[in-house]
Design a protein around this motif. Structure first.
Motif, mmCIF file in Angstrom:
data_model
loop_
_atom_site.group_PDB
_atom_site.id
_atom_site.type_symbol
_atom_site.label_atom_id
_atom_site.label_comp_id
_atom_site.label_asym_id
_atom_site.label_seq_id
_atom_site.Cartn_x
_atom_site.Cartn_y
_atom_site.Cartn_z
ATOM 1 N N MET A 1 0.866 -1.167 0.000
ATOM 2 C CA MET A 1 0.000 0.000 0.000
ATOM 3 C C MET A 1 0.909 1.225 0.000
ATOM 4 O O MET A 1 1.873 1.286 0.757
ATOM 5 N N ASN A 2 0.558 2.199 -0.827
ATOM 6 C CA ASN A 2 1.409 3.378 -0.867
ATOM 7 C C ASN A 2 1.139 4.303 0.323
ATOM 8 O O ASN A 2 0.126 4.186 1.012
ATOM 9 N N GLU A 3 2.062 5.198 0.568
ATOM 10 C CA GLU A 3 2.005 6.058 1.755
ATOM 11 C C GLU A 3 0.804 6.996 1.752
ATOM 12 O O GLU A 3 0.268 7.312 2.824
ATOM 13 N N GLN A 6 -2.210 4.933 2.825
ATOM 14 C CA GLN A 6 -2.040 4.611 4.238
ATOM 15 C C GLN A 6 -2.374 5.826 5.101
ATOM 16 O O GLN A 6 -3.076 5.709 6.102
ATOM 17 N N LYS A 7 -1.893 6.995 4.735
ATOM 18 C CA LYS A 7 -2.169 8.218 5.494
ATOM 19 C C LYS A 7 -3.658 8.534 5.495
ATOM 20 O O LYS A 7 -4.218 8.924 6.521
ATOM 21 N N LEU A 9 -6.170 6.418 5.221
ATOM 22 C CA LEU A 9 -6.837 5.457 6.111
ATOM 23 C C LEU A 9 -6.625 5.817 7.577
ATOM 24 O O LEU A 9 -7.565 5.776 8.377
ATOM 25 N N LEU A 10 -5.402 6.173 7.928
ATOM 26 C CA LEU A 10 -5.118 6.551 9.309
ATOM 27 C C LEU A 10 -5.874 7.811 9.705
ATOM 28 O O LEU A 10 -6.418 7.904 10.809
ATOM 29 N N PHE A 41 -5.165 -2.301 12.931
ATOM 30 C CA PHE A 41 -4.753 -0.903 13.020
ATOM 31 C C PHE A 41 -3.948 -0.631 14.284
ATOM 32 O O PHE A 41 -3.087 0.242 14.298
ATOM 33 N N GLY A 44 -0.468 -1.726 13.362
ATOM 34 C CA GLY A 44 0.086 -1.185 12.123
ATOM 35 C C GLY A 44 0.138 -2.165 10.970
ATOM 36 O O GLY A 44 0.807 -1.925 9.966
ATOM 37 N N ASP A 45 -0.572 -3.270 11.071
ATOM 38 C CA ASP A 45 -0.570 -4.304 10.028
ATOM 39 C C ASP A 45 -1.927 -4.319 9.325
ATOM 40 O O ASP A 45 -2.638 -5.309 9.335
ATOM 41 N N HIS A 47 -4.624 -3.145 5.915
ATOM 42 C CA HIS A 47 -4.693 -2.986 4.460
ATOM 43 C C HIS A 47 -5.966 -2.215 4.141
ATOM 44 O O HIS A 47 -6.723 -1.835 5.039
ATOM 45 N N VAL A 48 -6.202 -1.985 2.874
ATOM 46 C CA VAL A 48 -7.317 -1.140 2.434
ATOM 47 C C VAL A 48 -8.660 -1.641 2.949
ATOM 48 O O VAL A 48 -9.543 -0.848 3.287
#
Length: 61
Positions: A1-3, A6-7, A9-10, A41, A44-45, A47-48
């Motif tokens: 997953m690109n950064e 990821q950002k 989603l967070l 979450f 930190g593991d 995905h989408v």
């Protein structure tokens, strides 16, 4: 997953968590002892298609 994904989603999950906390403070202030994050979450593991796993422990005075 690109950064970037990821950002996003967070950021989305942080918004949702804050909404849950604010609702609990407003409606159940004396009843809630702990609101916690568990699952992918929390470590930190993720995905989408990961879901957001929260747990709420009531105050049992």
């Amino acid at each position: 997953m690109n950064e970037i994904i990821q950002k996003k989603l967070l950021d989305k999950n942080e918004l949702l968590i804050n909404m849950v906390i604010e609702r609990a403070r407003r409606d159940f202030l004396d009843d809630i002892a702990i609101i916690g994050l568990t699952g992918s979450f929390s470590i930190g593991d993720f995905h989408v298609k990961s879901d957001l796993d929260l747990f709420i422990i009531n105050n049992t005075e």
